[in-house]
Design an enzyme around this catalytic site. Structure first.
Site, mmCIF file in Angstrom:
data_model
loop_
_atom_site.group_PDB
_atom_site.id
_atom_site.type_symbol
_atom_site.label_atom_id
_atom_site.label_comp_id
_atom_site.label_asym_id
_atom_site.label_seq_id
_atom_site.Cartn_x
_atom_site.Cartn_y
_atom_site.Cartn_z
ATOM 1 N N GLN A 112 0.811 -1.228 0.000
ATOM 2 C CA GLN A 112 0.000 0.000 0.000
ATOM 3 C C GLN A 112 0.838 1.269 0.000
ATOM 4 O OE1 GLN A 112 -3.181 -0.330 3.000
ATOM 5 N NE2 GLN A 112 -4.504 -1.126 1.369
ATOM 6 N N LYS A 161 4.040 5.482 9.056
ATOM 7 C CA LYS A 161 3.579 4.735 10.224
ATOM 8 C C LYS A 161 4.596 4.736 11.365
ATOM 9 C CE LYS A 161 1.206 0.405 11.285
ATOM 10 N NZ LYS A 161 0.762 -0.903 10.745
#
Lengths: 574, 178
Positions: A112, A161
């Site tokens: 992703q 992240k």
């Protein structure tokens, strides 16, 4: 105090006064969704990321506050590109937060991963990739500042992240320090004075009011200026509501589907007082033939708009409200010196045009239901301050032409990008921002099918928006062009009135669904819909597919070659 | 396109020294349909900033629009627009040219006329370096072409404004160690 990047992000949003955000979680943004549980911010879970972006836009349009959307990386980020571009074209302040793969693996084609920064660069006012958790408060602060000041627009913050999971020492920056960003808001007094001189000398002036008026919260200032000068006002598609339609000086919408008087008054004007508008091709028609006799005053907060399309005689860089207030004052002192032309003959001409060429259609009692009739009945049977949200196409033009906008921020639509599917999510965003107001989406059947699933969001989150589908079973505007300019060779525009079954679809999404096929049922059904306040309502209006939007200036033609209607399917002109 | 004539413009753009800035500038040019003729990026006396020297031709790119659009980029701090007539421009070129046997001395002679430096000599070729105004580099390229150019690179030009012939107030930049 030590916080994780994710906590710092949520905290920063709270510091910015964010009350609601629209989003959908996923892998890379997971860490940020965790502290959201404890946050005061209301999160609205959308069914598609495009919906989140348009909801943020609708919220921003209706409230003037920045809309916030949060989605994950990769496909979620690409899904929100359309709303970013939409907001960029219409100068809507939204802040989009995207998750990103861990910083350490950026560039490795990780799961992703996509180059969100690169993809969104041309459709944002600015964007940031966070590379250090300690930068989060500063970047959030900068992002809101950039989105909401100067010419407003969308911004994006891409948060890897591992940065969300890293820790930082919490702080909140006192001020924003962006040496390359200093919007000029004031408006040069010399230019304002020069503009005032032109205003006081013009015999056929028109105020060309654009969306910048609404962005600058300058509707009051505009009204005062207009009343001081007695000059007629046209309001562009983006400025509907910026000047009350019931005002005697209001001429309504100019442009490709503008009314004859608004279009022609600009064509014959000797002065265009352009306020927060940008000479869009849908307003000017063929630029070289646009308002050929007019001098141009052009005020805009974005200096790049001045001279981009039409060279102004008096360019003014500044916030519309400041400029208009300055202009009103300056014009008064010109008047005080005895300079005041008689606009009587100009108004006589305008009133003649208005009487000769109103926007019209006919609804026969037994005949097919006309889309324009549905809009007029909706207009006449809803509260005056109803917020109207539209999709893109024929229904949008009819809504803009026929609604009577008497208040600013009652019209939400997608103008520059013209994004089909805008209405349903934008209406939800508007209703979230203004829960006390009635919100009606006027949508087409083609548009509705693009984003209707967000009505599930609306039901789940108890956001009682109302949707009027003008169902003509066609991609109507495309059909209109094929009819008029492609010799009625209809290519891929038929959609079917019954597929899907809009009533059952609405009901499946938890809404109340109605169907209206006859003129006599229009008002009773609208009244029924108005009474429902605990869930969304959808009305499937089965309207006449042959109906076309008039007047119309064909693409690339001069505004003098305006076509008034099917029976006068000839250039109108003088 | 008339880059050495009057139509070209030199934009000296001071930008924040951060990743992605070049991409923002280049993206803006491509999105708005402007053509970059040459581009040079270098550090400045202040490490927070870099300087981009962009040469655009005024025909593909209305210079006022280019400047205004560039100014909207947040990392763009300042733009100096230098009309060609008001600037001194220089560019550097490296060129490898065939120069075997009999032709070696002719190439060497040309090099000395153009004040080029011989950087490398091989069995049948030479690499020259020449710095100068862009049209000088053009002229040299033209004269070297008959010998056979193997490879050629130019840096893109850098430019500074021409100085006043009258007394004026000079503003000095602060450099490290100064």
């Amino acid at each position: 105090m030590q916080l994780t990047g994710a906590q710092a992000l949520i905290r920063s949003l709270e510091m910015e006064g964010v009350e609601v955000m629209f989003g959908l979680p996923g892998g890379a943004i997971l860490p940020v969704y965790d502290p959201l549980i404890e946050s005061s911010i209301r999160h609205i879970l959308v069914r598609h990321e495009q919906g989140a972006g348009h909801m943020a836009e609708g919220y921003a349009h209706a409230t003037g506050r920045p809309g916030v959307a949060m989605v994950t990386s990769g496909p979620a980020a690409t899904n929100i590109v359309t709303p970013l571009c939409d907001a960029y074209m219409d100068s809507v302040p939204i802040v989009v937060i995207t998750g990103q793969v861990p910083y350490a693996v950026i560039g490795s084609d990780a799961f992703q991963e996509c180059d969100t920064l690169g993809i969104t660069m041309p459709v944002t006012k600015h964007n940031w990739l966070v590379t250090d958790a300690a930068d989060i408060p500063r970047i959030v602060r900068e992002a809101f500042h950039v989105a909401t000041t100067g010419r407003p627009g969308p911004v994006l913050i891409d948060v890897p992240k591992d940065i969300s999971n890293a820790t930082m020492d919490w702080y909140w920056p006192e001020h924003v320090d962006l040496p390359g960003y200093k919007p000029n808001l004031k408006g040069h007094p010399k230019m304002i004075k020069e503009a005032a001189r032109l205003v006081a000398a013009a015999r056929r002036p028109v105020i060309y009011a654009g969306g910048g008026i609404l962005k600058a919260r300058a509707a009051e200032a505009l009204r005062e200026f207009a009343e001081t000068t007695g000059i007629p006002v046209v309001t562009t598609l983006m400025a509907r509501g910026a000047f009350p339609d019931r005002h005697p000086q209001a001429l309504g919408m100019p442009g490709m589907h503008g009314n004859y008087t608004a279009v022609t008054a600009m064509q014959r004007a000797d002065l265009l007082i352009t306020l927060g508008a940008r000479f869009d091709d849908r307003v000017t028609g063929k630029v070289s033939a646009f308002a050929p006799e007019a001098k141009v005053i052009h005020a805009d907060v974005d200096p790049a708009e001045l001279g981009k399309v039409r060279r102004p005689d008096v360019p003014i860089v500044g916030d519309c409200r400041n400029v208009i207030e300055g202009l009103t004052k300056a014009v008064r002192s010109e008047y005080a010196r005895g300079e005041r032309p008689d606009l009587g003959p100009w108004w006589e001409q305008i009133r003649r045009w208005q009487a000769e060429h109103p926007v019209r259609y006919e609804q026969h009692e037994e005949g097919p239901l006309k889309p324009q009739f549905c809009i007029e009945m909706l207009r006449d049977h809803t509260p005056e301050d109803t917020i109207v949200v539209s999709g893109v196409g024929q229904h949008q033009m009819w809504a803009s032409q026929l609604w009577r906008f008497d208040h600013p921020y009652t019209w939400v639509n997608s103008g520059g990008l013209a994004t089909m599917g805008f209405a349903v999510p934008a209406a939800i965003g508007a209703k979230v921002g203004k829960p006390e107001r009635m919100v009606w989406a006027i949508d087409g059947d083609g548009c509705f099918q693009m984003t209707a699933q967000e009505l599930v969001t609306a039901t789940a989150e108890r956001i009682p928006v109302k949707v009027a589908i003008l169902n003509n079973a066609y991609l109507g505007m495309v059909r209109q062009w094929q009819e008029l300019f492609y010799e009625e060779r209809y290519s891929e525009v038929y959609l079917s009135p019954d597929l899907p079954d809009y009533v059952r679809w609405a009901e499946a999404m938890g809404c109340v669904g109605f169907r209206v096929e006859h003129a006599e049922d229009v008002v009773p059904t609208i009244e029924k819909a108005n009474e429902i306040d605990d869930r969304p309502v959808v009305i499937d209006f089965r309207v006449d597919y042959r109906e076309k939007v008039y007047p119309m200036v064909p693409a690339g033609a001069s505004n003098d070659d305006i076509i008034l209607g099917p029976e006068t399917d000839r250039p109108g002109g003088r | 396109m008339n880059v050495n004539g009057v139509q070209h413009h030199i934009l000296s753009v001071l930008v924040e020294n951060r990743f992605g800035v070049l991409s923002r500038v280049a993206g803006l040019f491509s999105r708005r349909g402007y053509n970059i003729y040459s581009l040079a990026v270098s550090p400045t006396e202040d490490e927070r900033y870099s300087r981009m020297t962009i040469v655009v031709d005024g025909e593909s790119a209305p210079i006022e629009q280019v400047t205004k659009q560039l100014n909207k980029l947040i990392p763009v701090i300042k733009i100096n627009e230098l009309p060609a007539a008001d600037a001194v421009e220089r560019e550097l070129m490296l060129v490898t040219v065939r120069a075997d046997g009999a032709f070696r001395s002719q190439v060497t002679e040309l090099a000395s006329i153009f004040e080029a430096k011989i950087l490398d000599v091989g069995y049948e070729a030479m690499t020259l370096m020449v710095a100068g105004a862009p049209d000088k580099l053009d002229a040299m390229t033209e004269l070297l072409a008959p010998f056979g150019i193997v490879e050629l690179q130019r840096t893109g030009r850098i430019a500074l404004p021409k100085l006043s012939r009258e007394p004026s107030k000079l503003k000095l930049v602060r450099t490290k160690g100064a």
